[in-house]
Design an enzyme around this catalytic site. Structure first.
Site, PDB file in Angstrom:
ATOM      1  N   HIS A  19     -15.635  38.776  94.292  1.00 36.97           N
ATOM      2  CA  HIS A  19     -15.184  38.559  92.842  1.00 36.97           C
ATOM      3  C   HIS A  19     -16.120  38.706  91.784  1.00 36.97           C
ATOM      4  O   HIS A  19     -17.165  38.319  92.343  1.00 36.97           O
ATOM      5  CB  HIS A  19     -14.060  37.636  92.615  1.00 36.97           C
ATOM      6  CG  HIS A  19     -12.588  38.119  93.363  1.00 36.97           C
ATOM      7  ND1 HIS A  19     -12.415  37.594  94.531  1.00 36.97           N
ATOM      8  CD2 HIS A  19     -11.737  38.235  92.531  1.00 36.97           C
ATOM      9  CE1 HIS A  19     -11.182  37.928  94.606  1.00 36.97           C
ATOM     10  NE2 HIS A  19     -10.622  38.417  93.555  1.00 36.97           N
TER      11      HIS A  19
ATOM     12  N   LYS B 181     -14.913  34.425  87.847  1.00 39.01           N
ATOM     13  CA  LYS B 181     -13.931  33.988  88.329  1.00 39.01           C
ATOM     14  C   LYS B 181     -13.951  32.399  88.614  1.00 39.01           C
ATOM     15  O   LYS B 181     -14.828  31.894  89.286  1.00 39.01           O
ATOM     16  CB  LYS B 181     -13.631  34.583  89.767  1.00 39.01           C
ATOM     17  CG  LYS B 181     -12.185  34.189  90.354  1.00 39.01           C
ATOM     18  CD  LYS B 181     -11.769  34.929  91.441  1.00 39.01           C
ATOM     19  CE  LYS B 181     -10.533  34.555  92.099  1.00 39.01           C
ATOM     20  NZ  LYS B 181      -9.656  34.725  91.338  1.00 39.01           N
TER      21      LYS B 181
END
Ligand code: NAP
Length: 214
Positions: free
Chosen positions: A126, A130
């Protein structure tokens, strides 16, 4: 629908808001620090932060407003509390760790593969901002597979949301991979949840999977 959108200026919320309006909904944007009266809204949608989502959802369920929750990082204990509140108020609370239809199919295919190839590991990748790790999708995928499945989390600039489920067997490797290249990937799943929310039982329902075949 009159929609209260928590996190409307975030990475997901800023893509979602215009798409909800295009679909004919009325969107009331909520950012951190705004004071909110949920009354008069048909539904609340939350894409905020793991440390903010609980209070937002509790306020809405408490006011009898059903919720669609995309924010990840909610523990089982919090989900159990929200379930009790939603049942008490007789409203629905739909929670999905991943609103991308392709990601749901990745999880299903992984569960199918695990019937023949038992040794698996998950790599989730990600963007570096995040807040939670491992991702909600990785934990949900691991829960579908037998045994303890190791999860590896990668956080790097340039990434959006990606996951590989690797199955190893003697002399072979099966890789099931899903890539989210833009936040538009989450829009159809949120629209589906809004459309189907009223058909669900009061309480918490988890996973887009529950809506795809129903
Ligand atoms: P983001 O860019 O950080 O956006 C979050 C937004 O929420 C920010 O604008 C933030 O404002 C706002 N916010 C924080 N606290 C708030 C509060 N109490 N009330 C209202 N708004 C508040 O994050 P993102 O990438 O959009 O992701 C949001 C969440 O969705 C994360 O948990 C992420 O993991 C999850 N997610 C889920 C899916 C899915 O398919 N389920 C897909 C992608 C992301 P400030 O910056 O002012 O704090």
């Amino acid at each position: 629908m009159r929609i209260l959108l928590f996190g409307a200026r975030g990475k997901v919320g800023s893509v979602l808001a215009p798409k909800l309006e295009e679909a004919g909904h009325e969107v009331h944007a909520v950012e951190s620090g705004d004071s909110v009266d949920p009354a008069g809204h048909d539904v609340a949608v939350d894409f905020t932060r793991p440390d903010a989502v609980r209070a937002n959802v509790e306020a809405c369920l408490g006011a009898g407003v059903p919720c669609v929750v995309g924010t990840t990082g909610l523990g089982d204990d919090v989900l159990a509390d929200l379930d009790a509140l939603a049942r008490e108020r007789g409203v629905q609370c739909f929670v999905a760790p991943n609103f991308a239809v392709g990601a749901v199919l990745m999880m299903r295919l992984a569960a199918e593969a695990a019937r023949s190839l038992q040794k698996a590991e998950i790599v989730e990748l990600h963007h570096e901002a995040k807040a939670d790790a491992p991702s909600g999708t990785a934990k949900a995928t691991a829960a579908l597979l037998p045994g303890e499945v190791p999860i590896h989390s990668v956080r790097l600039p340039g990434l959006v949301a990606h996951q590989e489920v690797l199955f190893g067997g003697p002399g072979q490797l099966l890789t099931i991979r899903h890539d989210t290249f833009s936040r538009e990937a989450f829009v159809p799943g949120v629209l589906l949840a809004l459309e189907r929310l009223g058909e669900l039982s009061p309480g918490v329902t988890v996973g887009l999977d529950r809506l795809l075949d129903a």
